[in-house]
Design an enzyme around this catalytic site. Structure first.
Site, PDB file in Angstrom:
ATOM      1  N   ASP A 157       0.905  -1.154   0.100  1.00  0.00           N
ATOM      2  CA  ASP A 157       0.032   0.136   0.049  1.00  0.00           C
ATOM      3  C   ASP A 157       0.861   1.141   0.027  1.00  0.00           C
ATOM      4  O   ASP A 157       2.172   1.037   0.235  1.00  0.00           O
ATOM      5  CB  ASP A 157      -1.054   0.161   1.398  1.00  0.00           C
ATOM      6  CG  ASP A 157      -1.691   1.041   1.271  1.00  0.00           C
ATOM      7  OD1 ASP A 157      -2.273   1.533   0.391  1.00  0.00           O
ATOM      8  OD2 ASP A 157      -1.620   1.748   2.613  1.00  0.00           O
ATOM      9  N   ASP A 166      -0.138   5.218   0.965  1.00  0.00           N
ATOM     10  CA  ASP A 166      -0.385   6.134   2.055  1.00  0.00           C
ATOM     11  C   ASP A 166      -0.603   5.304   3.524  1.00  0.00           C
ATOM     12  O   ASP A 166      -1.413   4.404   3.447  1.00  0.00           O
ATOM     13  CB  ASP A 166      -1.795   6.846   1.751  1.00  0.00           C
ATOM     14  CG  ASP A 166      -1.622   7.796   0.585  1.00  0.00           C
ATOM     15  OD1 ASP A 166      -1.024   8.764   0.475  1.00  0.00           O
ATOM     16  OD2 ASP A 166      -1.966   7.111  -0.419  1.00  0.00           O
ATOM     17  N   ASP A 225      -1.697  -1.012   5.692  1.00  0.00           N
ATOM     18  CA  ASP A 225      -1.784  -0.633   7.310  1.00  0.00           C
ATOM     19  C   ASP A 225      -3.231  -0.572   7.703  1.00  0.00           C
ATOM     20  O   ASP A 225      -3.953  -0.134   8.832  1.00  0.00           O
ATOM     21  CB  ASP A 225      -1.290   0.749   7.430  1.00  0.00           C
ATOM     22  CG  ASP A 225      -2.204   1.796   6.568  1.00  0.00           C
ATOM     23  OD1 ASP A 225      -2.573   2.981   7.003  1.00  0.00           O
ATOM     24  OD2 ASP A 225      -2.420   1.858   5.242  1.00  0.00           O
TER      25      ASP A 225
END
EC number: 3.1.3.18
Length: 236
Positions: A14, A16, A177
């Protein structure tokens, strides 16, 4: 440690909240948009809680100050144009890779493993941001939220990434995240790796079987430590 980790042939990340902390610039764009529309600013922490499903959804959430409600279509359109214009011009004013991001990517590249980015950010912005952060050359593939008909938590981007890289999705790690990252990884049959330093609450996500990652890490070099050929480890 999962035995399947020995068979990892690619790693997807991922963007951001995983490779970089981009909330300061996302929040600044939100503030500029709200100011232009004559609305009150939101604290950066609130904007952070709205990140993860692409800018279109982020604009809805910022305008309504609600995770699930949608703004009036005319207001959303004005807001989206304003947000994108500001954000495109201020992609990396404050955004920085997390500590050890570049070291972790370089170590994985040294193993000859192809790396990919699978983000819900628009592809053109993801590519440009990675270039500005000096990270773009680490990746064989960069997929944005608008690259395919579906984005995370759909497994489609991860399955597509595995196909492009010529491997089985079961031999790919997905590092992220958020719940979107873990759900997409599980649905695609990838191993899921949750980072403890991003925007998602991994402790909370780990309590639910549907969003519990296979593995938790506190820094990207930990991936390399567990993927190095066994003989190298034995020689230490």
């Amino acid at each position: 440690m999962n035995a399947a980790i020995e068979h990892v042939q690619a790693v997807a990340f991922d963007l951001d909240g995983t490779l970089c902390d981009s909330v300061p610039d996302l929040a600044a764009a939100a503030e500029a948009m709200l100011e232009q529309l004559g609305m009150k600013p939101l604290p950066a922490k609130v904007v952070e809680s709205y990140v993860g499903d692409g800018i279109g959804k982020l604009v809805h959430r910022v305008l309504t100050n609600d995770r699930d409600r949608e703004a009036d279509s005319e207001l959303w359109e004005k807001g989206f144009v304003s947000y994108m214009k500001y954000y495109r011009d201020h992609l990396s004013v404050f955004t920085r890779p997390y500590p050890e991001t570049e070291a972790g990517l370089a170590l994985l590249k040294s193993l000859g493993i192809p790396l990919a980015v699978v983000t819900n950010k628009n592809e053109i912005l993801a590519v440009e941001l990675l270039k500005q952060l000096g990270l773009a050359d680490y990746f064989s593939l960069i997929l944005g939220g608008d690259s395919l008909p579906e984005k995370k938590p759909s497994p489609l981007p991860l399955r597509h990434a595995a196909e492009v890289l010529g491997i089985d999705a079961a031999n790919m790690l997905m590092v992220g995240d958020s719940r979107n990252d873990i759900i997409a990884a599980k649905a695609a049959g990838c191993l899921s790796v949750g980072v403890t330093f991003g925007y998602g609450d991994m402790t909370l996500l780990s309590q639910d079987k549907a969003t519990k990652p296979d593995w938790l890490i506190g820094s990207l070099p930990e991936i390399y430590e567990n993927l190095r050929p066994q003989k190298n480890k034995d020689e230490e």
